[in-house]
Design a protein around this motif. Structure first.
Motif, PDB file in Angstrom:
ATOM      1  N   THR A 141       0.891  -1.120   0.086  1.00 45.08           N
ATOM      2  CA  THR A 141      -0.078  -0.121   0.140  1.00 45.08           C
ATOM      3  C   THR A 141       0.946   1.136  -0.141  1.00 45.08           C
ATOM      4  OG1 THR A 141      -1.911  -1.370   1.016  1.00 45.08           O
ATOM      5  CG2 THR A 141      -1.839   1.151   0.990  1.00 45.08           C
ATOM      6  N   LYS A 166       0.889   4.182  -2.863  1.00 40.51           N
ATOM      7  CA  LYS A 166       0.530   5.262  -2.297  1.00 40.51           C
ATOM      8  C   LYS A 166       1.699   6.550  -2.874  1.00 40.51           C
ATOM      9  CE  LYS A 166      -2.658   5.113   1.567  1.00 40.51           C
ATOM     10  NZ  LYS A 166      -2.882   5.286   2.987  1.00 40.51           N
ATOM     11  N   PHE A 173     -10.251   2.300  -4.324  1.00 42.15           N
ATOM     12  CA  PHE A 173      -9.886   2.006  -2.824  1.00 42.15           C
ATOM     13  C   PHE A 173     -10.600   0.866  -2.142  1.00 42.15           C
ATOM     14  CE2 PHE A 173      -9.106   6.548  -3.361  1.00 42.15           C
ATOM     15  CZ  PHE A 173      -7.872   6.888  -2.727  1.00 42.15           C
ATOM     16  N   ALA A 178     -14.601   3.885  -1.010  1.00 46.64           N
ATOM     17  CA  ALA A 178     -14.504   5.506  -0.604  1.00 46.64           C
ATOM     18  C   ALA A 178     -15.410   6.144  -1.595  1.00 46.64           C
ATOM     19  CB  ALA A 178     -13.013   5.848  -0.838  1.00 46.64           C
ATOM     20  N   ARG A 206     -12.091  11.046   6.461  1.00 48.46           N
ATOM     21  CA  ARG A 206     -10.728  10.640   6.287  1.00 48.46           C
ATOM     22  C   ARG A 206     -10.586   9.261   6.515  1.00 48.46           C
ATOM     23  NH1 ARG A 206      -6.402  12.401   4.175  1.00 48.46           N
ATOM     24  NH2 ARG A 206      -6.402  14.389   5.268  1.00 48.46           N
ATOM     25  N   THR A 263     -12.538   6.769   5.854  1.00 48.12           N
ATOM     26  CA  THR A 263     -12.873   5.971   5.056  1.00 48.12           C
ATOM     27  C   THR A 263     -12.328   6.066   3.786  1.00 48.12           C
ATOM     28  OG1 THR A 263     -14.918   7.305   4.822  1.00 48.12           O
ATOM     29  CG2 THR A 263     -15.213   5.546   6.007  1.00 48.12           C
ATOM     30  N   GLN A 264     -11.135   7.087   3.833  1.00 48.73           N
ATOM     31  CA  GLN A 264     -10.374   7.357   2.685  1.00 48.73           C
ATOM     32  C   GLN A 264     -11.283   8.300   1.298  1.00 48.73           C
ATOM     33  OE1 GLN A 264      -9.137   2.930   1.605  1.00 48.73           O
ATOM     34  NE2 GLN A 264      -7.180   4.177   1.897  1.00 48.73           N
ATOM     35  N   ASP A 279      -8.934  10.902   0.724  1.00 53.46           N
ATOM     36  CA  ASP A 279      -7.926  10.359  -0.364  1.00 53.46           C
ATOM     37  C   ASP A 279      -8.222  10.236  -1.754  1.00 53.46           C
ATOM     38  OD1 ASP A 279      -6.033  10.110   1.552  1.00 53.46           O
ATOM     39  OD2 ASP A 279      -6.073   7.977   1.953  1.00 53.46           O
TER      40      ASP A 279
END
Lengths: 253, 249
Positions: A41, A45, A84, A88, B115, B117-118, B121
């Motif tokens: 990961t 990233k 994700f 997400a 944040r 739970t991504q 991102d």
């Protein structure tokens, strides 16, 4: 095509990535496999830019991310789609709004064109009937498909998937794997998938990288992987007694 | 150590604010988000503001009447003191302290959940300035709604005081009205509004900061919500002291 060279990354005093170099080609499903904590990961990233590597270079089609300006980086991110681990999806939006979101933000399309594009993406992942539902109304597999639809909405050149099968049953995992592979081949995009699901490895592993303790321990494809002499990889692949017996039986035959 | 940590935290807050206070990438989406936040943070807070202000106005009136009643004291003093307390402190500072509990924890838990739970991102990967996209509409919404909340709070507090005078008979409405109108200074309302706007910025930005920097899972989101409310309350009281000194001189 994405190329990473000598990527190092540490957190406090722990070195997580120890000089990883690899080439991820277009139109192939590139898998990064390894045990939990191997650095998969973190590597992903670093490649997508959520983390900055301590040293090393990452190149997207001969464009080095380290020499890009902030504006160029932001622009390049519009060429990236990411799936994700937990999908997400934005829970304040419906499925259709989720897929439309990147188009709303960055596309010059009209509203009707954006809706049409989002519906086309949902149709591609067989989820058009759920377009008005909110993410929490969907099953895990449906959430992953919606996230794939959102990831491909902007016609990305690069697709990243972090553990796409986590929490899914084997059948749904196969559907998700096949979808990722088909989209990769259809669009000729560069896809990198982080996984420790052996079904994925055997189904869609065009190019496989095995990470162990932050280092690239093995590289090859799904045909080579069963005949490798790499002990760490063999221990990882055949960690269950059943799989070990299957391998021994196939060798005996 | 505590001082160094505080300076570091303040530095991270400033870095976040630099990202937040930039031009929105899509104005149309910014205004849509802001309208949503106006409803969620502002309009949804009106009932609690009215309820609390009404009862506090009534209680202030009763306390003043009972504690300063004297043959030497003019009867209108009760109305006068009630008005001054409501206008100068309650409807700005105390109301914002109450809102920091409701709005602050709401903001921290919402952004903190995004944040962990991504979702943040996911925004960053798309090339969205997530800090600006998530936080600026909240700051703008509460700042634009705060003057309305302050005025509503003042009106409800005075209504509470008037109601207690009228229905319990502890004083006549006429005495109260005379007190409420006695030496009225319009600047006090502006002071209250200016302070509340500043507090609105404190509540939304500090609560967002805590939510945005959550690391871990749901327990950390809960801790961040608590820390956000504590920090907002302390900062409101501290800045109230400075603002009062600056505005009332």
């Amino acid at each position: 095509m994405i190329e990473v060279k000598s990527i190092h990354k540490s957190f406090e005093n722990q070195e997580v990535l120890k000089g990883i170099s690899a080439l991820f080609e277009n139109g192939k499903t590139n898998l990064i496999i390894g045990k939990s904590g191997a650095g998969k990961t973190v590597l992903l990233k670093c490649i997508v830019g959520l983390l900055d590597p301590d040293s090393g270079t990452i190149t997207y089609d001969e464009r080095s991310t380290s020499s890009m300006s902030k504006k160029e980086r932001l622009h390049m991110r519009q060429e990236i789609g990411m799936l994700f681990q937990n999908a997400a999806l934005f829970d304040s939006m419906s499925v259709l709004e989720n897929v439309m979101f990147p188009l709303d933000m960055f596309s010059p399309m009209t509203y009707n064109e954006r809706v049409a594009r989002a519906r086309a993406c949902l149709e591609r992942v067989n989820l058009i009937e759920a377009q008005d539902k909110s993410p929490e109304e969907l099953s895990g597999g449906m959430q992953k498909r919606a996230a794939i639809a959102r990831a491909i909405a902007m016609n990305p050149k690069y697709l990243f998937c972090d553990e796409p099968n986590s929490g899914l049953d084997p059948q749904t995992s196969l559907i998700i794997d096949q979808l990722i592979h088909d989209i990769t081949v259809e669009s000729g995009i560069t896809t990198i998938v982080n996984t420790h699901d052996m079904n994925s490895v055997m189904n869609i592993g065009d190019h496989i990288l095995f990470l162990a303790d932050g280092e690239l321990s093995w590289e090859g494809n799904k045909k080579d992987i069963l005949n490798t002499d790499n002990k760490t990889l063999n221990d990882f692949l055949f960690s269950s007694e059943i799989l070990r017996q299957v391998k021994e039986q196939s060798k005996a035959k | 150590m505590f001082i160094i940590d505080s300076i570091k935290t303040f530095g991270r807050y400033l870095v976040l604010m630099r990202r937040v206070l930039s031009r929105p990438q899509r104005w149309r989406i910014f205004f849509r988000q802001m309208l949503h936040e106006i409803y969620q943070l502002g309009v949804d807070s009106i009932p609690i503001v009215l309820l609390i202000s009404f009862f506090i106005g009534a209680v202030i009136c009763i306390q003043i009447k009972l504690n300063i009643e004297s043959p030497w004291m003019p009867k209108m003093v009760v109305g006068y003191a009630t008005r001054e307390i409501l206008l100068l402190e309650f409807s700005s500072s105390i109301m914002c302290l109450i809102l920091s509990g409701k709005v602050g924890s709401n903001i921290t838990s919402e952004i903190g959940s995004m944040r962990v739970t991504q979702q943040i991102d996911a925004l960053e990967i798309m090339g969205v300035n997530s800090a600006n996209f998530l936080i600026l509409p909240k700051i703008s919404a509460l700042i634009s709604m705060m003057p309305i909340l302050v005025i509503f709070s003042m009106a409800a507090g005075i209504a509470g005081a008037f109601a207690i005078g009228k229905f319990t008979g502890i004083m006549t409405p006429q005495d109260l009205i005379v007190g409420l109108q006695y030496e009225f200074n319009q600047w006090y309302i502006w002071c209250s509004v200016i302070k509340a706007i500043f507090f609105a910025f404190v509540i939304t930005s500090v609560a967002s900061f805590y939510g945005y920097n959550v690391k871990g899972g749901s327990i950390e989101v809960g801790k961040a919500s608590t820390n956000a409310v504590v920090s907002c309350s302390a900062l409101i009281l501290f800045s109230d002291m400075i603002l009062t000194q600056l505005l009332m001189q």
